[in-house]
Enzyme design. Structure first.
Site, PDB file in Angstrom:
ATOM      1  N   PHE A  12      25.848  21.351  22.532  1.00 52.49           N
ATOM      2  CA  PHE A  12      24.844  22.385  22.250  1.00 52.49           C
ATOM      3  C   PHE A  12      23.540  21.747  21.741  1.00 52.49           C
ATOM      4  O   PHE A  12      22.500  21.792  22.420  1.00 52.49           O
ATOM      5  CB  PHE A  12      25.452  23.376  21.246  1.00 52.49           C
ATOM      6  N   ASP A  32      28.584  11.211  26.490  1.00 56.69           N
ATOM      7  CA  ASP A  32      29.465  12.300  26.085  1.00 56.69           C
ATOM      8  C   ASP A  32      30.840  12.063  26.688  1.00 56.69           C
ATOM      9  O   ASP A  32      30.936  11.583  27.822  1.00 56.69           O
ATOM     10  CB  ASP A  32      28.897  13.653  26.575  1.00 56.69           C
ATOM     11  N   TYR A 145      36.186  17.004   8.934  1.00 56.63           N
ATOM     12  CA  TYR A 145      34.774  16.998   9.336  1.00 56.63           C
ATOM     13  C   TYR A 145      33.899  16.562   8.159  1.00 56.63           C
ATOM     14  O   TYR A 145      33.062  15.678   8.282  1.00 56.63           O
ATOM     15  CB  TYR A 145      34.396  18.393   9.803  1.00 56.63           C
ATOM     16  N   LYS A 149      31.755  13.019   7.947  1.00 62.58           N
ATOM     17  CA  LYS A 149      30.302  12.973   7.848  1.00 62.58           C
ATOM     18  C   LYS A 149      29.864  12.294   6.551  1.00 62.58           C
ATOM     19  O   LYS A 149      28.835  11.604   6.517  1.00 62.58           O
ATOM     20  CB  LYS A 149      29.721  14.385   7.939  1.00 62.58           C
TER      21      LYS A 149
END
Ligand code: UDP
Length: 311
Positions: A12, A32, A145, A149
């Site tokens: 996105f 990707d 996640y 990060k």
């Protein structure tokens, strides 16, 4: 002509970022593994100075020729995705960031990490400033996640300090727009697809939790400004326009003219209760400001979902 690598380019935000870089005269290599990305997202700019390389960046990355910029945007990013892909999420944030930094060091390229408001966890400081260290549950389902990060940010700063790589860290708050996956599980795609189909709109919990929603073109503008700036410390990019999730659901139902009912489903574990960026740093250091009002952004996004769903 500057040459950039964008990881997650079929995703996105990665696809919008790639397109914005092409518009600014960059040559772009998109990378990707298509786990959550979709080649349909890059179709609007095929034929321009863009190549897509299908590669999983958790493995060694080889790029031929010079490289000026590395934008590391590859990662599952919706709660549903990273709950289904917990190990891939940890690996792309950890090993993937390490490989991308190694590549940037080798090429003498400037590196930018797509970090996240999730580094603040369920925040005890509101709105969130960059000097808040966060309230993250490392062993909860979102920990894969959040901690990936947080590790990635630490790795970026280590490469900056030890190897003098020029680095940037953007902390991205909730972002929306065309090219989100219809079924990625996030609030806006879920509410729009449910409302368009006349199905119940599923608010999790009582819907009093808040989010602040930024349209994707504003986000991308902030990311490019940050990359081209001299700011090494993390910078929040997001729209401070905060609202409850129930109010968002009501707004989307009204916008679609749907007769859908709003129903409550159980709140996911560790779902943050509030989220709003303090964007003083972006305003002062990047002269950046979000410009697209929510209603306009929702209109554009809804038009995309209508096309995608054929409704
Ligand atoms: N949410 C919801 N219904 C849905 C999907 C999400 O009420 O069908 C809620 C979710 O619990 C959270 C907020 O909307 O409080 C935003 O969720 P999203 O997955 O978009 O992103 P998050 O900000 O949690 O990363």
């Amino acid at each position: 002509m500057p040459r950039a690598l964008v990881t997650g380019a079929a995703g996105f935000i990665g696809s919008h970022l790639s397109e914005a870089l092409l518009d600014r005269g960059f040559s772009v290599i998109g990378m990707d593994n298509l786990v959550t990305g979709d080649v349909a997202n890059i179709a609007p700019f095929t034929g321009r100075d863009f190549v897509l390389v299908r590669h999983d960046v958790t493995n060694f990355i080889a790029v031929e020729g010079p490289l000026d910029y590395v934008f590391h945007f590859a990662s599952p990013a919706s709660p549903v995705d990273y709950l289904q892909l917990p190990i891939q999420t940890l690996k792309v944030g950890g090993l993937g960031t390490h490989n991308c930094l190694g590549l940037a060091k080798d090429k003498g390229a400037r590196f930018l990490l797509a970090s996240t408001s999730e580094v603040y966890g369920d925040p005890l400081v509101h709105p969130q400033r960059e000097d808040y260290w966060g309230n993250v549950n490392p062993v909860g389902p979102r920990g894969v996640y959040d901690e990936a990060k947080r590790f990635a940010e630490a790795m970026v700063m280590a490469y900056h300090r030890v190897h003098s790589v020029e680095t940037r860290i953007v902390r991205i708050f909730n972002t929306y727009g065309p090219r989100m996956r219809v079924n990625d599980g996030r609030a806006i795609p879920a509410f729009m697809s449910q409302a368009l189909a006349g199905e119940d709109v599923t608010v999790f919990g009582d819907g009093q939790q808040t989010r602040s929603l930024c349209y994707v073109s504003d986000l991308v503008d902030g990311v490019v400004r940050l990359m081209l700036s001299e700011v090494t410390d993390p910078v929040n990019i997001g729209n401070p326009d905060e609202m409850s999730i129930r109010a968002l659901a009501e707004r989307i139902v009204a916008l679609t003219g749907s007769s859908s009912r709003i129903v409550e489903h159980p709140l996911p574990v560790d779902d943050p209760k509030v989220r709003q960026p303090d964007i003083t740093r972006a305003r002062t250091l990047l002269e950046w400001e979000p410009r697209v009002p929510l209603d306009e952004g929702l209109d554009r996004t809804l038009a995309y979902f209508r096309r995608k769903l054929g409704i």
